[in-house]
Write an enzyme that holds these catalytic residues in place. Structure first.
Site: not given
Length: 187
Positions: A50, A121, A134, A152
């Site tokens: 993700g 992060a 992770g 991000c």
């Protein structure tokens, strides 16, 4: 990592957390936008986790977290909150106040100047109830490498590291703090 996830799901291997450093590269999560790869001076890897674009490299501790969330209640939001709490507790062991920010993923540092910079992060994936990928914690990476991406997807804030804050722990001390914090949050 994917093989271990299959084994955890099958019940043939225990949960596991890997602590490692990557060579310098950019990784794209499943939400990465092409326009956020500004100047790819480093190798690019499409990670399948993700999140969006991030940098990984020497001086950054990456933790791949492979847990059976089904056995842990199955609450993905609680899992992400626990990952954040783990990082906050780890930073606190070095006298750093890591904070969450509404609408922004990761752990943030409020600088004396008023700026807010990301120090850690999160980018996870869950397959059939088992987590993988992770978190990453900036210990002493080359922060200039972040200029090649919009980290991000956040344009209005920067990134920082423990070294940039004047804190210079050895990676073994980071690992010990991560292990202690993990036991507190996930046991």
């Amino acid at each position: 990592m994917e093989a271990r996830v299959r084994e955890i799901r099958a019940g043939t291997a225990p949960e596991l957390v890997w602590l490692l450093e990557h060579p310098a590269l950019y990784t794209a999560g499943t939400s990465a936008r092409d326009g956020d790869l500004v100047d790819p001076v480093l190798p690019v890897h499409y990670a399948g986790r993700g999140g969006q674009w991030t940098y990984h490299g020497p001086g950054q501790r990456v933790a791949y977290v492979m847990l059976d969330l089904n056995r842990r209640g199955g609450d993905l939001r609680a899992f992400v909150r626990n990952l954040e709490e783990w990082l906050i507790r780890t930073l606190a062991r070095f006298g750093v106040a890591g904070e969450r920010r509404a609408g922004r993923v990761g752990i943030w540092i409020a600088e004396p100047s008023g700026a807010e910079n990301k120090i850690a992060a999160l980018g996870v994936r869950v397959r059939r109830g088992v987590s993988y990928h992770g978190v990453s914690l900036n210990v002493a990476p080359d922060l200039a490498h972040y200029r090649g991406i919009v980290p991000c997807g956040v344009r209005d804030h920067g990134v920082t590291s423990l070294a940039a804050l004047g804190i210079h722990p050895k990676m073994a001390a980071i690992d010990a703090a991560l292990k202690a914090g993990f036991a507190e949050v996930f046991s």
